[in-house]
Design a protein around this motif. Structure first.
Motif, PDB file in Angstrom:
ATOM      1  N   GLU A 106      52.334  30.885  36.055  1.00  0.00           N
ATOM      2  CA  GLU A 106      52.725  31.491  37.342  1.00  0.00           C
ATOM      3  C   GLU A 106      54.238  31.475  37.513  1.00  0.00           C
ATOM      4  O   GLU A 106      54.838  32.443  37.956  1.00  0.00           O
ATOM      5  N   ARG A 107      54.841  30.305  37.158  1.00  0.00           N
ATOM      6  CA  ARG A 107      56.295  30.185  37.295  1.00  0.00           C
ATOM      7  C   ARG A 107      57.009  31.238  36.451  1.00  0.00           C
ATOM      8  O   ARG A 107      57.897  31.935  36.919  1.00  0.00           O
ATOM      9  N   ASN A 128      55.822  33.975  35.355  1.00  0.00           N
ATOM     10  CA  ASN A 128      55.517  35.283  35.893  1.00  0.00           C
ATOM     11  C   ASN A 128      56.448  35.632  37.043  1.00  0.00           C
ATOM     12  O   ASN A 128      57.046  36.719  37.077  1.00  0.00           O
ATOM     13  N   SER A 129      56.608  34.694  37.966  1.00  0.00           N
ATOM     14  CA  SER A 129      57.440  35.002  39.133  1.00  0.00           C
ATOM     15  C   SER A 129      58.904  35.132  38.731  1.00  0.00           C
ATOM     16  O   SER A 129      59.641  35.960  39.263  1.00  0.00           O
TER      17      SER A 129
END
Lengths: 275, 347
Positions: free
Chosen positions: A4-5, A7-8
């Motif tokens: 997620e990290r 990705n963001s």
């Protein structure tokens, strides 16, 4: 680092890059086009002090913008159509026939793209003059543009021709189809996205092309890019240039979006077959 | 009169001889299979019959008419493709209609033919669908239907089942056989699958290296293979060479082999000493008998068990219903003289 990290982070980077390269210049162009001549936009001000459509109206009424629009938007579709017609036979040969040196021939077709456009333009115009094709300037530019962007057209259409399935051609033939019926049922569905893509790419390239249009066309034929050049190069009126840039860019953005849709739209010929 | 006559056909590509001196007659209403390993020339032959290739020499007649130089669009043949070759942007109905429109068949006739074929192939509910909305078996049926509505004098199948899974393959195989019989179609069927060929054909043409090796009914091809190639290709027979030791007018001939003497009731040509024998793995009777071997490998297949045996460095295969036998056991077996076939030695 979690997924997620990462990705963001990547999304932030994309947005930043898009902002620097697209949003800022675009906003600047819009702002500059709205600068009212009554009060100049100086560097110490964040926004133009007075904003109006004066430049737009002025360009429309007092420059050759209307003429440039007409010639650009006549030139581009003509060049696109001619380019398509010129590219089809070569693409057919490259895409459908197996011959020694085919891959090399494909590469050779792309080679003109590495030459800087101004150099091609100068020598191509010299060629046109030598052939005596310069008297009808409009035709000369159409011809030059279609030749210049032929590598794109040939490349796209070659891939399209390669996707045509031999068994479809054979099946049509076996069922008694004439050459024209075979083309319609076996070739055309597979070629359609490629044909649209070719038309759009040559269209967009021709709309934006400056060198050839300038060298061959001036002073008789004014296109949007040559007008833009005179606004920037000779008079250096930045607000006028901003108006022209927007006129040049905005339709192209929409065309690019259409192109993107076309390329993405499922081609039924490719997704069929074995179940 | 023969439906198809092939005389002295040869085809070579850049020096490679794909077919040589090929002659064959196909009867009206016959289901003929071209069987052989890849590269044997069977697809080339099919392409020549359908008109996509012209032979280097020789002639082809369909219904007595010479069609050697007639292009495929004007030939009265219909081809069922291995890949189905359905037009993906056309519905099933439009696919079925395509050929009829090309031949300018009237609208009424088109409707009659299509509804008949669609009923026969159970495609009525699929007519408005696009090919990619159908299963593989349904696509194959549409492809068959597209050929059938043309009412061709010859229907050609190019490995039509090879893209289907095993269960569907059996189903479509039965269907093709039924349709072929119902319409009494003359059919030429290309395959490399011997079980397909045995199950469907009236006659099988075994090809190897561009030449006909044997033409026979499935039963004869299986029980009386003429060459080691046919014996091995169809049903994987055991092959063994030997010397004729005694040949009398009456009674079986005895052949001396490395498995010991084997009796055969089939004739050996005069003045021939060295022969090649073939016997089927499932014909061996395990129990008492003059022959024996050690089991070196065992493969249980459900309805039967395959055993690989060894004796005197000779490897052979036996197929049995007995699933109790294990690797390492030595078994005795006998062969009936009728089941031992004398082969012609490949030239």
């Amino acid at each position: 680092m979690t997924y997620e990290r990462l990705n963001s982070l990547l999304i932030t980077m994309v947005v930043t890059v898009a902002f620097i390269w697209l949003a800022i210049p675009f906003t600047m162009a819009v702002l500059w086009s709205l600068v009212d001549p009554a009060e100049p936009w100086t560097a110490d001000k964040l926004l133009p002090p007075v904003m109006s459509f004066y430049r737009w109206v002025d360009m429309w009424e007092n420059s050759s913008l209307r003429y440039a629009l007409i010639s650009s938007y006549t030139l581009a579709p003509s060049a696109a159509l001619l380019g398509l017609c010129l590219a089809l036979p070569t693409a057919f040969a490259l895409g459908r026939f197996d011959f020694p040196g085919r891959e090399f021939a494909k590469l050779l077709c792309l080679l003109p793209l590495v030459v800087p456009p101004f150099i091609t333009a100068i020598f191509f115009s010299a060629l046109l003059f030598q052939l005596g094709l310069n008297t009808w300037r409009f035709g000369a530019i159409v011809f030059a543009h279609s030749i210049l962007f032929l590598p794109y057209a040939i490349r796209i259409l070659t891939v399209s021709f390669e996707t045509v399935r031999q068994d479809h051609i054979d099946a049509a033939r076996d069922l008694g189809a004439s050459a024209w019926a075979r083309f319609r049922v076996a070739y055309l569905p597979a070629l359609k996205p490629g044909i649209s893509a070719t038309l759009l790419i040559v269209f967009i390239q021709s709309i934006e092309e400056f060198a050839i249009a300038f060298i061959i066309g001036s002073p008789d034929i004014v296109t949007i890019p040559t007008l833009l050049y005179s606004a920037l190069g000779q008079d250096f009126v930045r607000p006028n240039a901003a108006v022209l840039s927007l006129i040049l860019v905005v339709p192209n953005v929409f065309l690019m979006l259409i192109l993107e849709r076309l390329m993405r739209s499922a081609n039924p010929t490719l997704s069929s077959g074995k179940g | 009169m023969a439906a198809i006559g092939i005389r002295g056909l040869s085809k070579s590509f850049d020096g490679f001889q794909a077919l040589s001196e090929f002659s064959l007659e196909v009867n009206q209403g016959e289901f003929l299979t071209l069987l052989g390993p890849s590269g044997c020339g069977k697809t080339t032959l099919l392409k020549i019959i359908s008109g996509f290739l012209e032979p280097s020499t020789g002639t082809i007649t369909i219904g007595g008419e010479d069609v050697t130089h007639v292009p495929p669009e004007r030939r009265d043949t219909a081809l069922c493709f291995q890949s189905y070759a359905l037009f993906p942007h056309l519905t099933v109905l439009q696919n079925l209609e395509f050929g009829l429109k090309q031949k300018r068949v009237s609208r009424d006739q088109r409707e009659v033919r299509i509804s008949e074929v669609a009923a026969k192939l159970e495609l009525e509910t699929q007519l408005e669908k696009l090919p990619n909305q159908l299963s593989g078996g349904q696509q194959q049926r549409v492809s068959l239907g597209r050929a059938l509505v043309m009412r061709p004098s010859v229907i050609l199948f190019d490995e039509p089942l090879s893209n289907l899974d095993a269960k569907l393959r059996d189903q479509v195989r039965v269907e093709i056989s039924r349709i072929q019989r119902d319409y009494s179609l003359t059919a030429i069927y290309v395959t490399h699958d011997q079980s397909e060929a045995l199950a469907m054909s009236d006659r099988i043409v075994v090809l190897n290296g561009g030449k006909i090796v044997q033409v026979d009914t499935p039963e004869d091809l299986y029980s009386k293979p003429r060459t080691p190639f046919v014996a091995d290709f169809i049903g994987g027979a055991n092959l063994i060479s030997g010397r004729v030791s005694s040949q009398t007018e009456k009674g079986p001939i005895i052949i001396e082999t490395s498995m010991g003497p084997i009796k055969t009731s089939h004739l050996v040509k005069d003045n021939v000493d060295n022969v090649e024998l073939s016997w089927r793995p499932e014909r061996a009777k395990i129990g008492e008998g003059p022959h024996c071997g050690t089991i070196v490998h065992r493969a249980f297949q459900g309805q039967f068990t395959d055993l690989i045996l060894e004796q005197n460095d000779i490897i052979f295969r036996i197929r049995t219903n007995n699933d109790k036998l294990r690797v390492g056991e030595v078994i005795n077996f006998s062969l009936s003289p009728d089941d031992v076939v004398v082969l012609e030695v490949d030239k």
